[in-house]
Every structure is written in structure tokens, then in C-alpha cells.
Design a protein around this motif. Structure first.
Motif, PDB file in Angstrom:
ATOM      1  N   SER A  80      39.592  40.182  26.337  1.00  0.00           N
ATOM      2  CA  SER A  80      40.905  40.348  26.987  1.00  0.00           C
ATOM      3  C   SER A  80      41.279  41.822  27.073  1.00  0.00           C
ATOM      4  O   SER A  80      41.848  42.260  28.075  1.00  0.00           O
ATOM      5  N   SER A  81      40.935  42.606  26.045  1.00  0.00           N
ATOM      6  CA  SER A  81      41.263  44.041  26.088  1.00  0.00           C
ATOM      7  C   SER A  81      40.445  44.731  27.173  1.00  0.00           C
ATOM      8  O   SER A  81      40.964  45.571  27.918  1.00  0.00           O
ATOM      9  N   SER A  82      39.162  44.364  27.281  1.00  0.00           N
ATOM     10  CA  SER A  82      38.303  44.975  28.303  1.00  0.00           C
ATOM     11  C   SER A  82      38.797  44.604  29.705  1.00  0.00           C
ATOM     12  O   SER A  82      38.855  45.451  30.597  1.00  0.00           O
ATOM     13  N   ASN A  83      39.132  43.321  29.880  1.00  0.00           N
ATOM     14  CA  ASN A  83      39.582  42.878  31.207  1.00  0.00           C
ATOM     15  C   ASN A  83      40.863  43.593  31.619  1.00  0.00           C
ATOM     16  O   ASN A  83      41.021  44.015  32.765  1.00  0.00           O
ATOM     17  N   LEU A  84      41.788  43.729  30.665  1.00  0.00           N
ATOM     18  CA  LEU A  84      43.048  44.408  30.986  1.00  0.00           C
ATOM     19  C   LEU A  84      42.771  45.854  31.388  1.00  0.00           C
ATOM     20  O   LEU A  84      43.292  46.329  32.406  1.00  0.00           O
ATOM     21  N   ASP A 126      29.817  49.562  40.689  1.00  0.00           N
ATOM     22  CA  ASP A 126      30.136  48.154  40.658  1.00  0.00           C
ATOM     23  C   ASP A 126      30.495  47.599  39.265  1.00  0.00           C
ATOM     24  O   ASP A 126      29.838  46.694  38.751  1.00  0.00           O
ATOM     25  N   VAL A 127      31.521  48.172  38.658  1.00  0.00           N
ATOM     26  CA  VAL A 127      31.956  47.662  37.351  1.00  0.00           C
ATOM     27  C   VAL A 127      32.790  46.402  37.603  1.00  0.00           C
ATOM     28  O   VAL A 127      33.735  46.449  38.395  1.00  0.00           O
ATOM     29  N   HIS A 128      32.438  45.295  36.960  1.00  0.00           N
ATOM     30  CA  HIS A 128      33.158  44.053  37.253  1.00  0.00           C
ATOM     31  C   HIS A 128      33.167  43.098  36.061  1.00  0.00           C
ATOM     32  O   HIS A 128      32.306  43.165  35.195  1.00  0.00           O
ATOM     33  N   VAL A 129      34.155  42.200  36.073  1.00  0.00           N
ATOM     34  CA  VAL A 129      34.228  41.115  35.087  1.00  0.00           C
ATOM     35  C   VAL A 129      33.200  40.066  35.503  1.00  0.00           C
ATOM     36  O   VAL A 129      32.997  39.818  36.687  1.00  0.00           O
ATOM     37  N   ARG A 130      32.552  39.431  34.526  1.00  0.00           N
ATOM     38  CA  ARG A 130      31.545  38.410  34.846  1.00  0.00           C
ATOM     39  C   ARG A 130      31.588  37.294  33.799  1.00  0.00           C
ATOM     40  O   ARG A 130      32.153  37.487  32.709  1.00  0.00           O
ATOM     41  N   HIS A 168      30.098  46.413  30.894  1.00  0.00           N
ATOM     42  CA  HIS A 168      30.261  47.856  30.662  1.00  0.00           C
ATOM     43  C   HIS A 168      31.592  48.316  31.225  1.00  0.00           C
ATOM     44  O   HIS A 168      32.096  47.740  32.187  1.00  0.00           O
ATOM     45  N   LEU A 169      32.108  49.372  30.656  1.00  0.00           N
ATOM     46  CA  LEU A 169      33.340  49.977  31.156  1.00  0.00           C
ATOM     47  C   LEU A 169      33.166  51.498  31.032  1.00  0.00           C
ATOM     48  O   LEU A 169      33.729  52.134  30.137  1.00  0.00           O
ATOM     49  N   PRO A 170      32.358  52.073  31.961  1.00  0.00           N
ATOM     50  CA  PRO A 170      32.093  53.501  31.850  1.00  0.00           C
ATOM     51  C   PRO A 170      33.306  54.306  32.315  1.00  0.00           C
ATOM     52  O   PRO A 170      33.779  54.111  33.437  1.00  0.00           O
ATOM     53  N   VAL A 171      33.786  55.192  31.468  1.00  0.00           N
ATOM     54  CA  VAL A 171      34.988  55.972  31.808  1.00  0.00           C
ATOM     55  C   VAL A 171      34.717  57.452  31.569  1.00  0.00           C
ATOM     56  O   VAL A 171      33.825  57.827  30.808  1.00  0.00           O
TER      57      VAL A 171
END
Ligand code: HEM
Length: 419
Positions: free
Chosen positions: A263-267, A397-401, A410-413
């Protein structure tokens, strides 16, 4: 400490990869298909085997004749099911999760559920939550952020979100740091039981033995951790048995970590891909609670839960025979156009109204205040310590799956590093 069992795990098997595969991580976005189904009606009959991909569950011995099963997709119908525990029993989990976790709160119906919940929630008081926020959660998140704050870039899923809720649960239980990696692996192995029977059952036994040693220690030498509180919890003269405590402890990591990390990653992904909303939040942190609720509505980490119809019942105009398995699609219900305008869109400025990410009714998530607090702490620390936080422009293409559980891999920032 002397007689406490060590956690030893098989290093060649990767339970995380197996779990992701089992949850349908290869699927990018099941929502359009689910929306089509809901369009045809808020309650749909479905073949159970197809629903859970049971054809892949080769390890389950003697698969019994499968009962009739129904998908519940509309918000009102989901709410009706979850609020009526008499007609829609939670006992269905005993044949799956119950085998490896023991008789947990998840599979209890009233009045047993009410008594047990009254006991275990003594470990989750408001006072405990306030102490955990400053003494446990913030230091854990800060320590992880220390690991990349000077680099100007990070992949926030593996480097922060995947691990911090596990550290939090372990800290709540007062587990030694060195046991953490093995504890995490075993818990994931345990919840993958449907896809690897022997490993799930072995993990369950190992965790039980491990907790038995710790419980004995805490009885001898009580502290302020959750295990010590459970050991002395009492309601109307009744206490928890050891097996009840082990079942709760086995549930806690999957219930608390698999969900909160996602949930934290999705937000954060929602915010990073809607920069106007991220900027608004940066300007006014008072928007964070509604951003968290919108993240949970838009991409709940867990998309479905189960119930068993205890009698013939009509739901959403469909006759459901007693004994049917009812798959409660909390994720689809959260995007019901009868309740939310433009429901596919992430929009933290929506008028607030309850969603179903934490379920509703008697089994409403026991850890929801903890989950919200953890996400609040993590997001505030990220915004405070990583100025200019944005998605890595080079990332593709960073996406929820995923299907049953959903999150980005991944959440590259990137962010500015003070000179
Ligand atoms: C965003 C994070 C979370 C989400 C979306 C979530 C979701 C849920 C849902 C949907 C249920 C109902 C399951 C059912 O009735 O079949 C549930 C129950 C539960 N959750 Fe969570 N959960 C989260 C975090 C946590 C945390 C951090 C804890 C740790 C304490 C936790 C502990 C529990 C427990 C013990 C139950 C069983 C409650 C009962 O049966 O009465 N959850 N959760």
C-alpha cells in the motif's frame, strides 16, 4: 536466551519469487476485465478452479469436490457480505490458511471471534501506537533512508518499502535483528502453502517452534513487546492459550507486512505519477491522511478475501446456495462507478467516503491504524529528507502489477542531494 531455537532456512529456494509468481505478478492490470464482469452484474457465478488457478496447485493432496462459487464485485454487495458474518462465515480459511497458521482470528465467527479479538487487540492500544511511532517506526525508516540519502537515487521498493514493515513487525514482537531475514522468508513460504504444500507446512512448524522458545522467555522475563502483552492478556478471566498465541504470531507478518509494503509503494507511485497532487501534498502535509485513503481505494494491496455462505441467500439479485464459496472482491468494489466518479483515477481530492481495502464489519483489519501510521511516517520522512523527489526520468514503464496482491516491483526515484 539459551534454549531459544535458531531459525534455519533453505537458502537455495527463493520464496519471494515463488510467492510473486503465485499471486499473478505476471498480470499487469486485471481491473479492466473485472470492470467488465461487474458491468454484467455485481454478483457473478464463477468456477472456483478457474478463480484461484487451482490447476497450478499441484501439491494439494486430495483436492475435494469444489463447491459452487460466486464473485461479489459491487460496493454495496461487498459491504453486505462483510457486515453479515452470520450468513457469510469466515470459517472457509480453515481449509487453506488455517492448515499452516493454526486457528487464527481470520477464520473465527462470532461469538468466538469477539472474545479473541478483545484479547489480541490489547496489544494494539492507542498508547502503544504512539510509542511505536516515535520509538520504532521512525528510527527504522530513517535508518533505511540513511542507506541511500547521499546517492541522489534509490529503488524505493527493495531499499525501503519491502523491508520496513517487516522490521516494524519484528520490532513489535521484540525479535532479535539477526533472525529477521529468516523470519521474513519463512512467513512468505508459509503463505505460499497453496502452491508449495511441503514447504508451507515445514515453515509453519519452524515458526511455531521458534515462537514457543520466545514465548517461554517472555513469560520468564516480561517486556513491553506484543508477545509479552499477549502472554498476559486477560478478558473476563480468560487468557489466550499458547496455540492461540502462535496462530496470531504466524498471521501477523503476512497480514502486516505483505500489505503495508504494497500500500505504501502504490500510494507513492500514485503521487509520483500525478505530480500536481504530489506538489499539493508537499505544500500541505495535512492532505496526507486523505492521500493515504485514496491510495488504498485506488490500488489496495490485497484485492480479494473469502467467505462461505452458511445458508441459501439472495445477493445483488443472485440466488447463492448455502455452502457456496463467496469471493469478496474488495479491490473491484473500491472502483464501483455507482459510488465513485471516474473510479480508475487516482485523485486525493475526492470527497472522502469509506472504502473496502481494510474490509468492513467484524473482521475489519485489526492493524489498520498501525498501517496508516507506518505509511504516514514513511511518506513524511521521504518528503522531508529527499527534496525534489521524483520518478527516475530514465526508468521505463514503472507500474503496479499482480492479481491477489498488487504493487510495483520497482520504484526508481531521483532526488536532490544537498551540496
Ligand atoms: C495497508 C495495510 C493493510 C491492509 C490493506 C489490510 C487488509 C486487511 C483485510 C482486508 C482484512 C480482513 C480479512 C478478512 O476478513 O478476510 C484484514 C484483517 C486483519 N489484519 Fe490487516 N491489513 C493491513 C495491515 C495490517 C497490519 C499492519 C496488521 C498488523 C497488526 C494487520 C493485521 C490484521 C489482522 C490481525 C486481521 C484479522 C482481523 C479479524 O479477523 O478480526 N493488518 N486486514
Amino acid at each position: 536466551m539459551g534454549d531459544r531455537r535458531q531459525l534455519v532456512v533453505e537458502q537455495t529456494y527463493d520464496p519471494f519469487e515463488a510467492f510473486e509468481r503465485a499471486q499473478g505478478a505476471g498480470v499487469r492490470d486485471p481491473y479492466p476485465e473485472w470492470a467488465d464482469l461487474r458491468e454484467r452484474g455485481p454478483v457473478q457465478k464463477i468456477e472456483l478452479r478457474k478463480l484461484f488457478g487451482m490447476d497450478t496447485m499441484v501439491d494439494i493432496p486430495d483436492l475435494p469436490d469444489l463447491p459452487e462459487s460466486y464473485l461479489v464485485l459491487g460496493y454495496d454487495e461487498v459491504a453486505q457480505v462483510l457486515r453479515d458474518g452470520q450468513t457469510f462465515s469466515s470459517a472457509c480459511y480453515s481449509a487453506s490458511m488455517g492448515i499452516v497458521m493454526g486457528h487464527t482470528i481470520l477464520e473465527m465467527d462470532e461469538p468466538e471471534h469477539h472474545r479473541y479479538r478483545g484479547l489480541v487487540q490489547q496489544a494494539f492500544t492507542r498508547k502503544a501506537m504512539e510509542r511505536w511511532e516515535t520509538e520504532l517506526v521512525a528510527p527504522i525508516v530513517n535508518r533505511l533512508v540513511d542507506g541511500f540519502v547521499d546517492k541522489g537515487r534509490a529503488d524505493l521498493v527493495p531499499e525501503l518499502f519491502f523491508v520496513f514493515p517487516v522490521y516494524v513487525i519484528a520490532a513489535l514482537l521484540g525479535l532479535p535483528d539477526e533472525d529477521l531475514p529468516a523470519f521474513h522468508r519463512l512467513a512468505v513460504q508459509l503463505i505460499s502453502v497453496a502452491f508449495n504444500w511441503d514447504r508451507g507446512v515445514a515453515a509453519s512448524q519452524q515458526l511455531r517452534d521458534y515462537f514457543a522458545g520466545i514465548l517461554e522467555e517472555r513469560r520468564r522475563d516480561p517486556a513491553e513487546d506484543v508477545i509479552s502483552v499477549l502472554a498476559r492478556a486477560e478478558l473476563d478471566g480468560v487468557r489466550l492459550t499458547d496455540e492461540e498465541i502462535f496462530a496470531f504470531l504466524r498471521l501477523l507478518l503476512p497480514a502486516g507486512a505483505e500489505t503495508t509494503y504494497r500500500s505504501s509503494s502504490n500510494l507513492l507511485l500514485g503521487l509520483l505519477t500525478h505530480t500536481d497532487q504530489l506538489d499539493a501534498l508537499r505544500r500541505d502535509r495535512a492532505l496526507l491522511p486523505q492521500a493515504i485513503e485514496e491510495g488504498l481505494r485506488w490500488e489496495p494491496p490485497l484485492t480479494g478475501i473469502m467467505r462461505l455462505a452458511t445458508r441459501d441467500v439472495e445477493l445483488g439479485g443472485v440466488a447463492i446456495p448455502g455452502g457456496s464459496v463467496v469471493s469478496v472482491c474488495v479491490g473491484v468494489a473500491n472502483r464501483d462507478p455507482r459510488r465513485w466518479t471516474d473510479p480508475e483515477r487516482f485523485d486525493l481530492f475526492r470527497p472522502p467516503q469509506p472504502h473496502t481495502a481494510f474490509a468492513l464489519g467484524p473482521h475489519t483489519c485489526l492493524g489498520m491504524h498501525l498501517a496508516r501510521m507506518e505509511t504516514t511516517v514513511a511518506l513524511n520522512i521521504l518528503l522531508d529528507r529527499l527534496p525534489g523527489l521524483r520518478l527516475d526520468p530514465e526508468a521505463q514503464d514503472v507500474h503496479v502489477r499482480g492479481v491477489a496482491f498488487r504493487a510495483p516491483a520497482h520504484l526508481p526515484v531521483v532526488f536532490d542531494v544537498p551540496a
